[in-house]
Design an enzyme around this catalytic site. Structure first.
Site, PDB file in Angstrom:
ATOM      1  CB  SER A 152       7.128 -23.129 -80.456  1.00  7.75           C
ATOM      2  OG  SER A 152       8.107 -24.116 -80.737  1.00  7.75           O
ATOM      3  N   GLY A 168       6.163 -23.510 -86.268  1.00  8.15           N
ATOM      4  CA  GLY A 168       6.802 -22.700 -87.303  1.00  8.15           C
ATOM      5  C   GLY A 168       6.598 -23.320 -88.665  1.00  8.15           C
ATOM      6  CE  LYS A 169       6.699 -18.615 -93.160  1.00  5.34           C
ATOM      7  NZ  LYS A 169       7.336 -17.649 -94.100  1.00  5.34           N
ATOM      8  CB  ILE A 181      14.919 -25.582 -72.002  1.00  2.54           C
ATOM      9  CG1 ILE A 181      15.938 -26.531 -72.632  1.00  2.54           C
ATOM     10  CG2 ILE A 181      15.614 -24.476 -71.208  1.00  2.54           C
ATOM     11  CD1 ILE A 181      16.839 -27.238 -71.639  1.00  2.54           C
ATOM     12  CG  ASP A 221      19.474 -18.887 -88.298  1.00  3.90           C
ATOM     13  OD1 ASP A 221      19.654 -17.731 -88.731  1.00  3.90           O
ATOM     14  OD2 ASP A 221      18.344 -19.378 -88.118  1.00  3.90           O
ATOM     15  CG  ASP A 280      15.543 -23.429 -83.125  1.00  2.79           C
ATOM     16  OD1 ASP A 280      14.984 -24.503 -82.841  1.00  2.79           O
ATOM     17  OD2 ASP A 280      14.968 -22.334 -83.082  1.00  2.79           O
TER      18      ASP A 280
END
Length: 259
Positions: free
Chosen positions: A46, A48-49, A139, A185, A203
């Site tokens: 994956s 992301g930013k 995972i 979060d 995360d």
């Protein structure tokens, strides 16, 4: 490993990640290889930013997730300072530049994973860390990660969703009452669902100690998000009011404080 084999392995690594990361980050991955934490990278899981996650393999060919944090994101820097400031584990920490801050952020996620894992929370097992490169349990299966809750819920029956919902509440209780942390979060985007309806919390870099000045507000937000997703978006019956769940968690914290 011969010098020629090592040179070839390092060359393959640079070709894999040089378009995204600077030389120092690539050398950080090489260092983990030389420490025998990982043997190789095998593609992106994956992106992301804030980071990219790669599929990696250990020296006994077990799959692992390799999370590499970007060290040049000014936007990311602004967003994470509030989670570090006030955390008793980072008291007195004053980063001189963005790179030091990102290294601390990676260290924070490794510590949070370790603390949760040791408390029995279902999170990826932390396996290694070097600067901005974190290695943890993969995972998934057959080179594919398990789906996030936001990806899986439409394929689940109401009774299966209720099982997942209750398991999430159980994990939150373990995070708060046993690990004494608040995720900070939590949402349908960082909860994985396994084929047997287990849940895995991911995360956790922003997770804060329960004594953090913003811990209560962050916990309220976590609980409200979970309630809103299952009650309002999915329409699941038998969801618990987030205020009721919060009261139970506060009692648990008070009880443990007195032990």
């Amino acid at each position: 490993m011969s010098r020629e084999e090592r040179r070839e392995k390092d060359k393959d690594l640079f070709e894999t990640v040089e378009e995204v990361f600077d030389t120092r980050t690539v050398l950080n991955v090489v260092e983990l290889m030389r420490r025998k934490v990982i043997k190789r990278l095998a593609g992106t899981i994956s992106a992301g930013k804030e980071s990219r996650i790669y599929l990696g393999y250990t020296y006994d060919d077990k799959p692992v997730a390799v999370k590499i944090y970007l060290t040049s994101s000014a936007e990311f820097k602004k967003g994470i300072l509030k989670y570090i400031a006030g955390d008793p584990r980072f008291e007195g920490f004053s980063p001189r530049n963005t790179r030091e801050l990102i290294y601390a952020w990676a260290r924070k996620e490794f510590r949070n994973l370790t603390r949760m894992y040791e408390a029995g929370v279902r999170v990826p097992k932390p396996l290694g860390l070097y600067n901005n490169v974190l290695v943890m349990e993969f995972i998934g299966e057959d080179r594919h990660r398990y789906p996030l809750l936001v990806e899986a819920y439409e394929e689940l029956e109401p009774e299966e969703l209720e099982i997942v919902y209750n398991k999430i509440l159980e994990e939150i209780e373990k995070i708060v009452c046993k690990a004494r942390l608040v995720h900070g979060d939590l949402s349908e985007y960082n909860i994985m669902v396994t084929p047997d309806l287990d849940v895995v919390i991911i995360d956790v870099s922003q997770a804060v100690d329960v004594n953090h000045p913003n811990a209560l507000d962050l916990l309220k937000r976590d609980l409200e998000r979970i309630e809103e997703f299952f009650r309002d978006k999915i329409g699941l019956n038998n969801t618990r009011d987030s205020k009721e769940v919060l009261e139970g968690l506060m009692k648990c914290l008070e009880k443990r404080k007195g032990e």
